[in-house]
Design an enzyme around this catalytic site. Structure first.
Site, PDB file in Angstrom:
ATOM      1  N   SER A 174       4.428  -2.775  13.823  1.00 41.30           N
ATOM      2  CA  SER A 174       3.902  -2.936  15.183  1.00 41.30           C
ATOM      3  C   SER A 174       3.163  -4.269  15.352  1.00 41.30           C
ATOM      4  O   SER A 174       3.476  -5.052  16.267  1.00 41.30           O
ATOM      5  CB  SER A 174       2.970  -1.778  15.528  1.00 41.30           C
ATOM      6  OG  SER A 174       1.848  -1.776  14.647  1.00 41.30           O
TER       7      SER A 174
ATOM      8  N   ARG B 237      -2.707  -9.310   1.205  1.00 35.52           N
ATOM      9  CA  ARG B 237      -3.394  -8.910  -0.018  1.00 35.52           C
ATOM     10  C   ARG B 237      -2.724  -9.580  -1.216  1.00 35.52           C
ATOM     11  O   ARG B 237      -1.487  -9.559  -1.328  1.00 35.52           O
ATOM     12  CB  ARG B 237      -3.286  -7.395  -0.160  1.00 35.52           C
ATOM     13  CG  ARG B 237      -4.224  -6.777  -1.170  1.00 35.52           C
ATOM     14  CD  ARG B 237      -3.708  -5.406  -1.543  1.00 35.52           C
ATOM     15  NE  ARG B 237      -3.721  -4.490  -0.416  1.00 35.52           N
ATOM     16  CZ  ARG B 237      -4.637  -3.528  -0.283  1.00 35.52           C
ATOM     17  NH1 ARG B 237      -5.586  -3.389  -1.168  1.00 35.52           N
ATOM     18  NH2 ARG B 237      -4.586  -2.706   0.733  1.00 35.52           N
TER      19      ARG B 237
ATOM     20  N   ASN C 290      -3.565  -4.302  12.706  1.00 32.43           N
ATOM     21  CA  ASN C 290      -3.125  -2.918  12.959  1.00 32.43           C
ATOM     22  C   ASN C 290      -3.373  -2.052  11.737  1.00 32.43           C
ATOM     23  O   ASN C 290      -2.522  -1.289  11.299  1.00 32.43           O
ATOM     24  CB  ASN C 290      -1.653  -2.848  13.389  1.00 32.43           C
ATOM     25  CG  ASN C 290      -0.694  -3.235  12.292  1.00 32.43           C
ATOM     26  OD1 ASN C 290      -0.855  -4.281  11.663  1.00 32.43           O
ATOM     27  ND2 ASN C 290       0.320  -2.434  12.036  1.00 32.43           N
ATOM     28  N   PHE C 291      -4.595  -2.183  11.200  1.00 36.76           N
ATOM     29  CA  PHE C 291      -4.986  -1.316  10.098  1.00 36.76           C
ATOM     30  C   PHE C 291      -5.300   0.074  10.633  1.00 36.76           C
ATOM     31  O   PHE C 291      -5.453   0.273  11.844  1.00 36.76           O
ATOM     32  CB  PHE C 291      -6.230  -1.871   9.388  1.00 36.76           C
ATOM     33  CG  PHE C 291      -5.958  -3.143   8.640  1.00 36.76           C
ATOM     34  CD1 PHE C 291      -4.959  -3.197   7.682  1.00 36.76           C
ATOM     35  CD2 PHE C 291      -6.698  -4.285   8.894  1.00 36.76           C
ATOM     36  CE1 PHE C 291      -4.700  -4.368   6.982  1.00 36.76           C
ATOM     37  CE2 PHE C 291      -6.451  -5.454   8.215  1.00 36.76           C
ATOM     38  CZ  PHE C 291      -5.448  -5.503   7.254  1.00 36.76           C
TER      39      PHE C 291
ATOM     40  N   ASP D 274       6.558   1.173  17.520  1.00 41.79           N
ATOM     41  CA  ASP D 274       6.065  -0.019  16.820  1.00 41.79           C
ATOM     42  C   ASP D 274       6.313  -1.292  17.627  1.00 41.79           C
ATOM     43  O   ASP D 274       5.386  -1.950  18.084  1.00 41.79           O
ATOM     44  CB  ASP D 274       6.774  -0.150  15.464  1.00 41.79           C
ATOM     45  CG  ASP D 274       6.140   0.748  14.419  1.00 41.79           C
ATOM     46  OD1 ASP D 274       4.972   1.105  14.586  1.00 41.79           O
ATOM     47  OD2 ASP D 274       6.820   1.074  13.450  1.00 41.79           O
TER      48      ASP D 274
ATOM     49  N   GLY E 287      18.330   8.059  39.886  1.00 39.08           N
ATOM     50  CA  GLY E 287      19.042   8.879  40.859  1.00 39.08           C
ATOM     51  C   GLY E 287      20.547   8.623  40.868  1.00 39.08           C
ATOM     52  O   GLY E 287      21.247   9.118  41.748  1.00 39.08           O
ATOM     53  N   GLN E 288      21.032   7.819  39.919  1.00 40.19           N
ATOM     54  CA  GLN E 288      22.456   7.514  39.874  1.00 40.19           C
ATOM     55  C   GLN E 288      23.055   8.255  38.682  1.00 40.19           C
ATOM     56  O   GLN E 288      22.867   7.836  37.547  1.00 40.19           O
ATOM     57  CB  GLN E 288      22.688   6.001  39.690  1.00 40.19           C
ATOM     58  CG  GLN E 288      21.955   5.124  40.671  1.00 40.19           C
ATOM     59  CD  GLN E 288      22.526   5.208  42.072  1.00 40.19           C
ATOM     60  OE1 GLN E 288      23.586   5.787  42.300  1.00 40.19           O
ATOM     61  NE2 GLN E 288      21.831   4.635  43.033  1.00 40.19           N
TER      62      GLN E 288
HETATM   63  N1  CAO Z   1      -7.464  -7.457   0.795  1.00 41.68           N
HETATM   64  C1  CAO Z   1      -8.072  -6.328   0.397  1.00 41.68           C
HETATM   65  N2  CAO Z   1      -7.893  -5.153   1.038  1.00 41.68           N
HETATM   66  C2  CAO Z   1      -7.055  -5.124   2.085  1.00 41.68           C
HETATM   67  C3  CAO Z   1      -6.375  -6.268   2.534  1.00 41.68           C
HETATM   68  C4  CAO Z   1      -6.612  -7.479   1.844  1.00 41.68           C
HETATM   69  N3  CAO Z   1      -6.031  -8.615   2.203  1.00 41.68           N
HETATM   70  N4  CAO Z   1      -5.621  -5.944   3.591  1.00 41.68           N
HETATM   71  C5  CAO Z   1      -5.804  -4.615   3.805  1.00 41.68           C
HETATM   72  N5  CAO Z   1      -6.665  -4.127   2.903  1.00 41.68           N
HETATM   73  C6  CAO Z   1      -7.151  -2.770   2.785  1.00 41.68           C
HETATM   74  C7  CAO Z   1      -7.883  -2.288   3.996  1.00 41.68           C
HETATM   75  O1  CAO Z   1      -9.167  -2.791   4.004  1.00 41.68           O
HETATM   76  C8  CAO Z   1      -7.794  -0.774   3.812  1.00 41.68           C
HETATM   77  O2  CAO Z   1      -8.800  -0.391   2.907  1.00 41.68           O
HETATM   78  P1  CAO Z   1      -9.792   0.857   3.152  1.00 41.68           P
HETATM   79  O3  CAO Z   1      -8.954   2.004   3.579  1.00 41.68           O
HETATM   80  O4  CAO Z   1     -10.423   1.026   1.797  1.00 41.68           O
HETATM   81  O5  CAO Z   1     -10.765   0.478   4.173  1.00 41.68           O
HETATM   82  C9  CAO Z   1      -6.493  -0.595   3.054  1.00 41.68           C
HETATM   83  O6  CAO Z   1      -6.071  -1.894   2.677  1.00 41.68           O
HETATM   84  C10 CAO Z   1      -5.338   0.073   3.730  1.00 41.68           C
HETATM   85  O7  CAO Z   1      -5.241  -0.139   5.075  1.00 41.68           O
HETATM   86  P2  CAO Z   1      -4.458   0.938   5.965  1.00 41.68           P
HETATM   87  O8  CAO Z   1      -5.175   2.258   5.888  1.00 41.68           O
HETATM   88  O9  CAO Z   1      -4.291   0.371   7.293  1.00 41.68           O
HETATM   89  O10 CAO Z   1      -3.024   1.069   5.235  1.00 41.68           O
HETATM   90  P3  CAO Z   1      -2.124   2.349   4.964  1.00 41.68           P
HETATM   91  O11 CAO Z   1      -0.922   1.824   4.273  1.00 41.68           O
HETATM   92  O12 CAO Z   1      -2.834   3.452   4.293  1.00 41.68           O
HETATM   93  O13 CAO Z   1      -1.710   2.884   6.438  1.00 41.68           O
HETATM   94  C11 CAO Z   1      -0.716   2.690   8.614  1.00 41.68           C
HETATM   95  C12 CAO Z   1      -0.685   2.283   7.151  1.00 41.68           C
HETATM   96  C13 CAO Z   1       0.337   1.909   9.338  1.00 41.68           C
HETATM   97  C14 CAO Z   1      -0.408   4.188   8.740  1.00 41.68           C
HETATM   98  C15 CAO Z   1      -2.110   2.414   9.196  1.00 41.68           C
HETATM   99  O14 CAO Z   1      -2.428   1.056   8.941  1.00 41.68           O
HETATM  100  C16 CAO Z   1      -2.225   2.672  10.665  1.00 41.68           C
HETATM  101  O15 CAO Z   1      -2.303   3.811  11.110  1.00 41.68           O
HETATM  102  N6  CAO Z   1      -2.255   1.602  11.484  1.00 41.68           N
HETATM  103  C17 CAO Z   1      -2.447   1.675  12.913  1.00 41.68           C
HETATM  104  C18 CAO Z   1      -1.221   2.148  13.607  1.00 41.68           C
HETATM  105  C19 CAO Z   1      -0.032   1.257  13.328  1.00 41.68           C
HETATM  106  O16 CAO Z   1      -0.024   0.071  13.528  1.00 41.68           O
HETATM  107  N7  CAO Z   1       1.054   1.919  12.944  1.00 41.68           N
HETATM  108  C20 CAO Z   1       2.322   1.247  12.865  1.00 41.68           C
HETATM  109  C21 CAO Z   1       2.768   1.016  11.521  1.00 41.68           C
HETATM  110  S1  CAO Z   1       4.431   0.518  11.514  1.00 41.68           S
HETATM  111  O17 CAO Z   1       5.283   1.917  11.554  1.00 41.68           O
END
Ligand code: CAO
Length: 474
Positions: free
Chosen positions: A66, A86, A144-145, A216, A296-297
């Site tokens: 997204s 990261r 989008n974390f 997304d 409506g078509q």
């Molecule tokens: N250095 C160190 N840590 C980092 C980092 C970096 N450069 N970049 C990210 N992180 C860490 C974050 O700080 C986070 O840590 P904490 O949970 O300890 O605070 C961790 O990485 C994970 O981040 P996240 O929870 O966003 O990642 P996830 O893989 O568990 O979840 C997702 C992914 C997409 C479900 C979630 O990010 C989300 O719901 N995002 C919002 C909705 C969204 O955009 N969804 C679309 C995704 S595409 O289908």
């Protein structure tokens, strides 16, 4: 009287000063002004006169689909997009659905064109120092974390705003404020929670998710519009603001016509839905309408020549009222033009099944492209079901840059979807996605202007990746 004249003269003076200022600003955008003092149309070829978002710097803290969709669009429109990843792994999609061993996946490469990559451990002290410098330098932070992750890093809105009051902070979240605001969300969760799945599929079948990534990519598009609007407002106010798009909201926005139908249900059955003609009663909620037309078509998908073996030998056929008589002639049913059961749209509604079966007898004698050509000659709207293979090979899409071939140092040549938004001045050159941390040094030095000593300290701390061995051992 003399005073009045004086005032008039002063007024004139004012106008001429304004005029001067106006002319000066116009000169910036037009080489030569025409007789009306208005800028002339660019004399350069299509898409070759500067980038729309030139000068805008984006701190791209996005991952998966997204957020990256949004920042890729902004990059194509000319923004300088710096993707923070990261160390070691980077955006998780680099390694997901890998088709070529040891090369960034197509999932990643097709969502991260035209960006630069810096690796940073945001949870380390030195990493945060670099991030804060990025915040001070950039115009927009996009993330989008999962809910709360940015705050947990220490990058709260208040902190960001105190570092750089002009910064716009743009976020995608699964849900807006409410009972689900803390939930993590992926594409299909959003399609289900945003009303798309309950209205997609056949009346007697399961709810379905769509191939189009409306959760997304759709939300990324919404976010990009929010960011550009905030940049525009900042011109007036001088300050940044927060932009939030929730995936549920984005999907619901795209399902707007289904909420329309929900309200229409209170006033009677939805007569353009096939189930009406079949005598199937409507329930309390907008039902799944199969391939029925959303408007409506009335329209449905019909078989074409070759359907027995080709899963895409089908065409979407719309019985648009203004061309009904032409449809009747084309399918060899001229009597329907005047017959009271078929001549007018309301009379046709309970008979749509029979009508489309008759049209299908005709479409099955032709390929989808023959149907397309014959119908278009009479302005009858139809849509061939094009496969991804056909789209990839379509010459006109290659010519417009909607489908582009990109070269990549580790995976070689691959196809991508280019910028679907075409501007007549602004250039979109689709560049390959960055390798992980490819631009770390360049960004630390040229963008953030750290001194060599500072850079050595940052690197020794391991904030940009594995620390050099000597220091790491200490
Ligand atoms: N250095 C160190 N840590 C980092 C980092 C970096 N450069 N970049 C990210 N992180 C860490 C974050 O700080 C986070 O840590 P904490 O949970 O300890 O605070 C961790 O990485 C994970 O981040 P996240 O929870 O966003 O990642 P996830 O893989 O568990 O979840 C997702 C992914 C997409 C479900 C979630 O990010 C989300 O719901 N995002 C919002 C909705 C969204 O955009 N969804 C679309 C995704 S595409 O289908």
């Amino acid at each position: 009287m003399a005073k009045k004249k004086d005032k008039k003269a002063k007024g004139k003076d004012k106008i001429s000063k304004n005029d001067k200022a106006k002319r000066k600003s116009l000169k910036l955008v037009a080489k030569k002004a025409n007789g009306n003092d208005l800028p002339k149309v660019s004399s350069k070829p299509w898409g070759k006169d500067g980038k729309a978002l030139d000068g805008v710097k984006i701190l791209d803290f996005t991952h998966v689909q997204s957020g990256p969709t949004c920042t890729q669009l902004l990059a194509w429109l000319g923004a300088d997009v710096i993707k923070v990843e990261r160390p070691g792994t980077g955006d998780i999609t680099r390694g997901q659905l890998q088709d070529v061993p040891n090369a960034d996946s197509l999932y990643f490469t097709m969502l991260n064109h035209n960006k630069r990559s810096i690796t940073l451990d945001s949870k380390s002290k030195e990493g945060m120092k670099v991030l804060e410098r990025l915040v001070k330098t950039c115009d927009v932070l996009v993330e989008n974390f999962a809910p709360g992750a940015l705050d947990r890093m220490g990058l709260t809105w208040e902190h960001i705003h105190s570092l750089n009051p002009r910064m716009i902070v743009a976020s995608v979240k699964g849900f807006g404020p409410g009972p689900y605001e803390d939930c993590k969300v992926y594409e299909n969760v959003a399609q289900c929670a945003g009303g798309s799945a309950s209205t997609t599929g056949f009346h007697d079948g399961l709810p379905l998710v769509t191939g189009a990534q409306i959760g997304d990519s759709g939300t990324g598009l919404h976010l990009a519009l929010g960011i550009v609007s905030a940049l525009y407002q900042r011109k007036r106010t001088g300050r940044g603001q927060r932009v939030l798009t929730a995936m549920q909201d984005g999907v619901l926005n795209l399902c707007r016509v289904k909420l329309r139908d929900q309200q229409r249900l209170a006033h009677g059955p939805l007569k353009e839905y096939t189930q009406f003609g079949q005598g199937i009663p409507f329930g309390e909620a907008t039902p799944r309408a199969g391939n029925d037309s959303g408007g409506g078509q009335p329209g449905v998908i019909l078989k074409c020549k070759g359907w027995e073996t080709d899963p895409n030998a089908y065409i979407y056929f719309i019985t648009q009222a203004p061309v009904w008589e032409k449809i009747c002639d084309l399918i060899g049913q001229p009597d329907w033009k005047t017959h009271p059961d078929y001549a007018k749209p309301p009379a046709r509604l309970p008979r749509l099944k029979e009508i489309f079966e008759r049209i299908e007898q005709w479409t099955m004698t032709k390929t989808k492209f023959e149907v397309m050509n014959e119908c278009n000659a009479f302005d009858i709207p139809v849509g061939p079901i094009l496969s991804m293979k056909e789209l990839a090979e379509e010459p006109s899409l290659r010519q417009t840059g909607t489908v582009v071939e990109v070269d990549h140092p580790t995976r070689g040549k691959y196809l991508s979807v280019g910028n679907p938004i075409k501007l007549s001045d602004s250039i979109t050159e689709v560049e390959r996605s960055p390798l992980l941390g490819e631009h770390t040094d360049e960004i630390l030095t040229k963008v953030l202007k750290f001194t060599p000593r500072e850079i050595a300290e940052i690197k020794a701390s391991g904030a940009t990746g594995q620390a050099p061995k000597a220091q790491a051992a200490e």
